[in-house]
Design an enzyme around this catalytic site. Sequence first.
Site, PDB file in Angstrom:
ATOM      1  N   ASP A 142      -9.515  -4.434 -23.064  1.00  0.00           N
ATOM      2  CA  ASP A 142      -8.669  -3.662 -23.971  1.00  0.00           C
ATOM      3  C   ASP A 142      -8.237  -2.328 -23.367  1.00  0.00           C
ATOM      4  O   ASP A 142      -7.204  -1.775 -23.755  1.00  0.00           O
ATOM      5  CB  ASP A 142      -9.399  -3.408 -25.295  1.00  0.00           C
ATOM      6  CG  ASP A 142      -9.506  -4.665 -26.153  1.00  0.00           C
ATOM      7  OD1 ASP A 142      -8.818  -5.652 -25.833  1.00  0.00           O
ATOM      8  OD2 ASP A 142     -10.287  -4.654 -27.123  1.00  0.00           O
ATOM      9  N   GLU A 191      -7.880   5.071  12.243  1.00  0.00           N
ATOM     10  CA  GLU A 191      -6.846   5.560  11.327  1.00  0.00           C
ATOM     11  C   GLU A 191      -5.954   6.590  12.033  1.00  0.00           C
ATOM     12  O   GLU A 191      -4.724   6.539  11.931  1.00  0.00           O
ATOM     13  CB  GLU A 191      -7.494   6.219  10.108  1.00  0.00           C
ATOM     14  CG  GLU A 191      -8.018   5.263   9.063  1.00  0.00           C
ATOM     15  CD  GLU A 191      -8.507   6.007   7.837  1.00  0.00           C
ATOM     16  OE1 GLU A 191      -8.424   5.447   6.742  1.00  0.00           O
ATOM     17  OE2 GLU A 191      -8.970   7.164   7.971  1.00  0.00           O
ATOM     18  N   GLU A 206      -1.981  10.327   6.322  1.00  0.00           N
ATOM     19  CA  GLU A 206      -2.897   9.626   5.420  1.00  0.00           C
ATOM     20  C   GLU A 206      -2.412   8.219   5.095  1.00  0.00           C
ATOM     21  O   GLU A 206      -3.190   7.363   4.679  1.00  0.00           O
ATOM     22  CB  GLU A 206      -3.074  10.428   4.124  1.00  0.00           C
ATOM     23  CG  GLU A 206      -3.776  11.756   4.300  1.00  0.00           C
ATOM     24  CD  GLU A 206      -5.215  11.584   4.753  1.00  0.00           C
ATOM     25  OE1 GLU A 206      -5.909  10.701   4.215  1.00  0.00           O
ATOM     26  OE2 GLU A 206      -5.645  12.324   5.663  1.00  0.00           O
ATOM     27  N   GLU A 217      -6.867   7.116  -0.298  1.00  0.00           N
ATOM     28  CA  GLU A 217      -8.278   7.397  -0.569  1.00  0.00           C
ATOM     29  C   GLU A 217      -8.552   7.620  -2.048  1.00  0.00           C
ATOM     30  O   GLU A 217      -9.630   7.272  -2.537  1.00  0.00           O
ATOM     31  CB  GLU A 217      -8.741   8.596   0.259  1.00  0.00           C
ATOM     32  CG  GLU A 217      -8.841   8.291   1.750  1.00  0.00           C
ATOM     33  CD  GLU A 217      -9.537   9.384   2.534  1.00  0.00           C
ATOM     34  OE1 GLU A 217      -9.934  10.403   1.934  1.00  0.00           O
ATOM     35  OE2 GLU A 217      -9.695   9.228   3.764  1.00  0.00           O
ATOM     36  N   HIS A 257      -6.336  -4.774   3.359  1.00  0.00           N
ATOM     37  CA  HIS A 257      -7.577  -5.351   2.822  1.00  0.00           C
ATOM     38  C   HIS A 257      -7.426  -5.845   1.383  1.00  0.00           C
ATOM     39  O   HIS A 257      -7.811  -6.975   1.068  1.00  0.00           O
ATOM     40  CB  HIS A 257      -8.686  -4.303   2.904  1.00  0.00           C
ATOM     41  CG  HIS A 257      -9.942  -4.688   2.192  1.00  0.00           C
ATOM     42  ND1 HIS A 257     -10.675  -5.806   2.535  1.00  0.00           N
ATOM     43  CD2 HIS A 257     -10.595  -4.105   1.144  1.00  0.00           C
ATOM     44  CE1 HIS A 257     -11.727  -5.903   1.736  1.00  0.00           C
ATOM     45  NE2 HIS A 257     -11.702  -4.893   0.884  1.00  0.00           N
TER      46      HIS A 257
END
Length: 401
Positions: A142, A191, A206, A217, A257
């Site tokens: 809900d 990264e 980023e 993140e 991923h």
Amino acid sequence: MLARGAYDKLGIPVEDIPDDVAFRAGMRQRGQLPKLTFKNIPVEFDGINDPPTADWETGGVWDREEPDALVIVGDDDAASVLASVAALEALAGPAGVEILGVDIGKAQRRMQPGGGRKGEGLEHFGYVDGRSQPLFLKEDIDGEEKANWSPVFKPSQFIVKDPAQPNEFSCGSYFVYRKLEQNVLKFKLQEEELAAALGLTGDNEERAGALVVGRFENGTPVIVSGSEIAAAPPNDFNYSGVDEDNPDKTHCPFKSHIRKTNPRGQDEGERSRIMARRGITYGERAYRPEGADFRETDRPTGGVGLLFMAYMSDISEQFEFTQAAWAGNVNFENDETGIDGVIGQRDNRPGTRDVKWKDAYAGLEADFDFKTSVRLMGGEYFFAPSISFLQNLAAAAHAMA
């Protein structure tokens, strides 16, 4: 939770033992199979490619013999957990039970703008974790928006009949436990290298990690935005609208991923693969003074990770399929997609589009072989039997005494 060997030691008739093929073989054997096949799919897939047990952790729980059982104790209060574990340990010896070891999980959280009162679950690479769990209970359902993708799944995806059938309502669940160590330094350096290869600078750097994980993140899906948005991590999104003639136009790479392990399609066959996942981090990290995140200077190469736990109705068709046919399959969702850079356990093929990355927001692309920074330290396949099954065992033991 009981492993396959426990049923033999308890003298359970073979017809009353859970018959999932993966459960009966065990994770150590199944993880080494070179090929796997799945129901109604006329092709073989490369196996899971788990490391051999000799390469699992040393000096811990998983460098011993195969466990017969797993007991999980959980609470918001650490003292309550430790007291319960001590009580179990005190009972074990007199009962003839040898404890092989204890894995201690400790939930990490990030307090962030737009997030929940308790903060958001955080894994050691620094990303909000556990946001896209399948939901089964009305009280959870809900509270979720469901315009673009439904997180509602059938309980039959993790509940099965207990084959011992103590009574007509006796049910259980298959359970996969994997201790996954994270090399934080390796992941964060990759990264930065991917960002440099793509030519991303400033705040856009980023986005390199977001392309790998599928979220920034703070949990913002990269399919939704090219930068973090200050809000609770959204979960109501899908991957529709992709130009099928030019699949690289999508803003979320097929190899990311979260897309590899949950494609978010509406096909029931695809949705049937989803497991009820509930992982928890282990290992200690240093927080920034404001408690918002881990320190940038604290990048361990080991000793931290995730205790992956998942309930399901079929280990082969759910966990093993996800790992082998999705995360570890270079041709899922499209040919030459590449391996899941987070949990994939196979290699990308040099010189192919397996290693191609594209930032559709900036129109930039580069070749970069992003390798996994996650290593299996141990684990097993279990069955969580019905309460009535355990009660019958206790009654039988009492009668014998």
